[in-house]
Design an enzyme around this catalytic site. Structure first.
Site, PDB file in Angstrom:
ATOM      1  N   SER A 117       0.830  -1.208   0.000  1.00  0.00           N
ATOM      2  CA  SER A 117       0.000   0.000   0.000  1.00  0.00           C
ATOM      3  C   SER A 117       0.859   1.250   0.000  1.00  0.00           C
ATOM      4  O   SER A 117       0.414   2.304  -0.434  1.00  0.00           O
ATOM      5  CB  SER A 117      -0.853   0.064   1.268  1.00  0.00           C
ATOM      6  OG  SER A 117      -1.736  -0.999   1.321  1.00  0.00           O
ATOM      7  N   HIS A 138      -2.552  -3.656  -6.557  1.00  0.00           N
ATOM      8  CA  HIS A 138      -3.029  -3.221  -5.239  1.00  0.00           C
ATOM      9  C   HIS A 138      -4.530  -3.443  -5.085  1.00  0.00           C
ATOM     10  O   HIS A 138      -5.336  -2.693  -5.627  1.00  0.00           O
ATOM     11  CB  HIS A 138      -2.662  -1.743  -5.032  1.00  0.00           C
ATOM     12  CG  HIS A 138      -2.963  -1.227  -3.669  1.00  0.00           C
ATOM     13  ND1 HIS A 138      -3.566  -0.016  -3.433  1.00  0.00           N
ATOM     14  CD2 HIS A 138      -2.750  -1.773  -2.453  1.00  0.00           C
ATOM     15  CE1 HIS A 138      -3.712   0.154  -2.140  1.00  0.00           C
ATOM     16  NE2 HIS A 138      -3.223  -0.891  -1.519  1.00  0.00           N
ATOM     17  N   GLU A 150      -5.702  -1.310  -8.208  1.00  0.00           N
ATOM     18  CA  GLU A 150      -4.767  -0.373  -8.837  1.00  0.00           C
ATOM     19  C   GLU A 150      -3.593  -1.179  -9.408  1.00  0.00           C
ATOM     20  O   GLU A 150      -2.994  -1.985  -8.686  1.00  0.00           O
ATOM     21  CB  GLU A 150      -4.239   0.638  -7.806  1.00  0.00           C
ATOM     22  CG  GLU A 150      -5.295   1.599  -7.301  1.00  0.00           C
ATOM     23  CD  GLU A 150      -4.791   2.530  -6.197  1.00  0.00           C
ATOM     24  OE1 GLU A 150      -5.310   3.654  -6.080  1.00  0.00           O
ATOM     25  OE2 GLU A 150      -3.890   2.152  -5.425  1.00  0.00           O
ATOM     26  N   ASN A 188      -5.063   6.036  -1.803  1.00  0.00           N
ATOM     27  CA  ASN A 188      -4.503   6.414  -0.504  1.00  0.00           C
ATOM     28  C   ASN A 188      -3.858   7.799  -0.507  1.00  0.00           C
ATOM     29  O   ASN A 188      -3.499   8.325   0.537  1.00  0.00           O
ATOM     30  CB  ASN A 188      -3.499   5.361  -0.012  1.00  0.00           C
ATOM     31  CG  ASN A 188      -4.215   4.158   0.556  1.00  0.00           C
ATOM     32  OD1 ASN A 188      -5.351   4.264   1.030  1.00  0.00           O
ATOM     33  ND2 ASN A 188      -3.580   3.006   0.492  1.00  0.00           N
TER      34      ASN A 188
HETATM   35  N1  LIG Z   1      -5.235  -4.620   5.185  1.00  0.00           N
HETATM   36  C1  LIG Z   1      -5.505  -3.727   4.248  1.00  0.00           C
HETATM   37  O1  LIG Z   1      -6.479  -2.962   4.339  1.00  0.00           O
HETATM   38  C2  LIG Z   1      -4.638  -3.646   3.025  1.00  0.00           C
HETATM   39  C3  LIG Z   1      -5.165  -3.110   1.854  1.00  0.00           C
HETATM   40  C4  LIG Z   1      -4.378  -3.075   0.698  1.00  0.00           C
HETATM   41  C5  LIG Z   1      -3.062  -3.530   0.755  1.00  0.00           C
HETATM   42  N2  LIG Z   1      -2.564  -4.028   1.931  1.00  0.00           N
HETATM   43  C6  LIG Z   1      -1.170  -4.527   1.907  1.00  0.00           C
HETATM   44  O2  LIG Z   1      -1.209  -5.937   1.796  1.00  0.00           O
HETATM   45  C7  LIG Z   1      -0.101  -6.515   2.499  1.00  0.00           C
HETATM   46  C8  LIG Z   1      -0.634  -7.493   3.525  1.00  0.00           C
HETATM   47  O3  LIG Z   1      -1.520  -6.849   4.397  1.00  0.00           O
HETATM   48  P1  LIG Z   1      -2.536  -7.648   5.329  1.00  0.00           P
HETATM   49  O4  LIG Z   1      -3.460  -6.644   5.893  1.00  0.00           O
HETATM   50  O5  LIG Z   1      -3.063  -8.834   4.605  1.00  0.00           O
HETATM   51  O6  LIG Z   1      -1.554  -8.144   6.485  1.00  0.00           O
HETATM   52  P2  LIG Z   1      -1.768  -9.353   7.525  1.00  0.00           P
HETATM   53  O7  LIG Z   1      -0.929  -9.012   8.702  1.00  0.00           O
HETATM   54  O8  LIG Z   1      -3.200  -9.658   7.714  1.00  0.00           O
HETATM   55  O9  LIG Z   1      -1.119 -10.612   6.767  1.00  0.00           O
HETATM   56  C9  LIG Z   1       0.237 -10.700   6.457  1.00  0.00           C
HETATM   57  C10 LIG Z   1       0.624 -12.153   6.440  1.00  0.00           C
HETATM   58  O10 LIG Z   1       1.941 -12.286   5.932  1.00  0.00           O
HETATM   59  C11 LIG Z   1       2.607 -13.311   6.637  1.00  0.00           C
HETATM   60  N3  LIG Z   1       4.030 -13.109   6.488  1.00  0.00           N
HETATM   61  C12 LIG Z   1       4.826 -12.216   7.122  1.00  0.00           C
HETATM   62  N4  LIG Z   1       6.089 -12.331   6.691  1.00  0.00           N
HETATM   63  C13 LIG Z   1       6.085 -13.318   5.748  1.00  0.00           C
HETATM   64  C14 LIG Z   1       7.075 -13.888   4.928  1.00  0.00           C
HETATM   65  N5  LIG Z   1       8.339 -13.499   4.991  1.00  0.00           N
HETATM   66  N6  LIG Z   1       6.696 -14.848   4.076  1.00  0.00           N
HETATM   67  C15 LIG Z   1       5.425 -15.270   3.999  1.00  0.00           C
HETATM   68  N7  LIG Z   1       4.444 -14.763   4.767  1.00  0.00           N
HETATM   69  C16 LIG Z   1       4.776 -13.787   5.633  1.00  0.00           C
HETATM   70  C17 LIG Z   1       2.108 -13.203   8.041  1.00  0.00           C
HETATM   71  O11 LIG Z   1       2.244 -14.430   8.728  1.00  0.00           O
HETATM   72  C18 LIG Z   1       0.640 -12.799   7.828  1.00  0.00           C
HETATM   73  O12 LIG Z   1      -0.191 -13.934   7.809  1.00  0.00           O
HETATM   74  C19 LIG Z   1       0.689  -5.348   3.055  1.00  0.00           C
HETATM   75  O13 LIG Z   1       1.697  -5.009   2.152  1.00  0.00           O
HETATM   76  C20 LIG Z   1      -0.352  -4.241   3.149  1.00  0.00           C
HETATM   77  O14 LIG Z   1       0.232  -2.962   3.091  1.00  0.00           O
HETATM   78  C21 LIG Z   1      -3.322  -4.119   3.049  1.00  0.00           C
END
Ligand SMILES: NC(=O)c1ccc[n+]([C@@H]2O[C@H](COP(=O)([O-])OP(=O)(O)OC[C@H]3O[C@@H](n4cnc5c(N)ncnc54)[C@H](O)[C@@H]3O)[C@@H](O)[C@H]2O)c1
Length: 386
Positions: A117, A138, A150, A188
């Site tokens: 993000s 994204h 995106e 964002n």
């Molecule tokens: N949550 C949101 O609203 C949102 C929206 C758009 C984008 N994002 C982006 O998406 C990505 C994930 O966000 P999320 O909210 O799903 O996070 P989350 O914390 O729910 O999930 C992340 C997962 O990644 C795993 N993980 C961590 N390090 C790892 C590695 N080295 N190898 C494999 N797995 C690993 C963790 O165990 C966890 O299950 C981030 O980059 C975030 O910025 C999030």
């Protein structure tokens, strides 16, 4: 059958896996934590079960979709992938390590995408031997329900990779927009004043959160008011995005975070998930104290909307995206009641300029500077062509 690898089975990864499997792709879902992949599978099954109950899919669809999702804890499972989408923790070093490792097992044709993000796609791609295969894809939360995605070409990405990623994500039933690899991409970035200006109005003591939320929902037509929305997103998450965008824009005052929100984060008042944010959730829920004064409502509405319009116009000025993609991003990505550029046309471009100039004259802060895009159009008496 096409195969996608999804790295990270958290909130985003599990949703992306469900979207892809529903569209007929085979999915290899990976997480460093086996418990998370198990939970993710159970979560996907629960969501699909609900769709069966509601008659949206058949039992047969349910079996077909779930049978296409495999869980794994080894990158070797990505050997046959056409595309791998990373959705792990928002940390550049860790993402770079993962991209480096994954590139070693995939084929030369495999597209590597990040769901980041706030990090630059170029910096993630730079970890790869072939950075031309890397782009940003994204999704919005929750990926299954949110239509918008995106697509972000980095400076190194090849056109073929970006076009192919775009086509595939569209074939998954999503609406895609193309965004420049700049902080916050479209949504964002353009959405920042919805929170920032609302917080500012509150901090100045002009109105309380209930009143501002009432104005933005009842008068402006947003689905949720800014304070309800921040409580819902979580102040830790929302404050982090604001701070990251602020730093990434070299401390441009337009994106300056708010002390009121920082205090909530410091106190652990993270919003709905902790039971307390701007509002109280649970037993202590207070009665709402809304000031429905018409002049006040007009002042709040105009101030927040004109700041949003300025941000959208400035994103266009800097070629972050096309006018139509900016409109699509804000209406489909965050469900705005109408596109901000169309809203500017409706209000009148020169009226927007005058409103911004009045704020600038009052505060003498760079935060309220009018985008050259709007000022030029005001002089030319033109409007956005949409
Ligand atoms: N949550 C949101 O609203 C949102 C929206 C758009 C984008 N994002 C982006 O998406 C990505 C994930 O966000 P999320 O909210 O799903 O996070 P989350 O914390 O729910 O999930 C992340 C997962 O990644 C795993 N993980 C961590 N390090 C790892 C590695 N080295 N190898 C494999 N797995 C690993 C963790 O165990 C966890 O299950 C981030 O980059 C975030 O910025 C999030």
């Amino acid at each position: 059958m096409s195969v996608v690898g999804v790295i990270g089975a958290g909130a985003m990864g599990r949703g992306i896996a469900q979207v892809a499997a529903t569209a007929g792709w085979e999915v290899q879902l990976f997480d460093i934590d086996d418990k998370v992949t198990e939970e993710a599978m159970a979560f996907i099954q629960k969501m699909l079960n609900r769709s069966v109950e509601k008659g949206r899919i058949t039992d047969q669809d349910y079996r077909a979709i779930t049978s296409r999702i495999y869980t794994t804890n080894s990158y070797e499972a990505f050997a046959e992938c056409d595309m791998v989408i990373e959705a792990i923790v928002e940390n550049l070093e860790i993402k770079q390590q993962v991209f480096k490792a994954v590139e070693k097992v995939v084929t030369g044709e495999c597209i590597l995408a990040t769901n980041t993000s706030s990090l630059s796609v170029a910096s993630i791609g730079s970890a790869c031997e072939d950075p031309t295969r890397v782009c940003g894809i994204h999704f919005f939360n929750p990926p299954v329900l949110m239509k918008l995605v995106e697509i972000i070409p980095a400076v190194q990405s090849s056109n073929e990779v970006v076009n192919q990623a775009n086509d595939w994500i569209r074939s998954w039933g999503k609406l895609t927009v193309l965004a420049k690899d700049t902080p916050g991409f479209i949504v964002n970035r353009v959405a920042r004043p919805f929170y920032g200006e609302a917080l500012r109005i509150y901090e100045e003591g002009i109105a309380n959160p209930e009143t501002i939320d009432w104005v933005m929902t009842e008068k402006a037509g947003f689905r949720m008011g800014p304070f309800t929305l921040m409580d819902y997103i979580g102040h830790d998450v929302n404050y982090k995005v604001t701070s990251t965008v602020y730093e990434a824009f070299y401390y441009d005052q337009r994106y300056k975070p708010s002390f009121a929100q920082k205090s909530l984060v410091d106190a652990g008042y993270l919003g709905r998930k902790s039971g307390q944010g701007f509002y109280n959730y649970g037993e202590n829920e207070q009665a709402k104290n809304i000031n429905k004064n018409e002049a006040l409502a007009k002042e709040i509405l105009e101030r927040i909307v004109v700041m949003l319009i300025n941000e959208a116009a400035d994103a266009l000025f800097w070629n972050v995206a096309s006018a139509n993609d900016i409109e699509l991003a804000m209406t489909k990505g965050v469900n705005y009641p109408k596109g901000l550029l169309a809203w500017a046309n409706e209000i009148g471009i020169q009226n927007c300029v005058d409103r911004l100039d009045a704020l600038y004259d009052l505060y003498r802060e760079d935060r309220y500077r009018c985008s050259p895009m709007l000022r030029r159009m005001g002089v030319e008496k033109s409007s956005f062509r949409l």
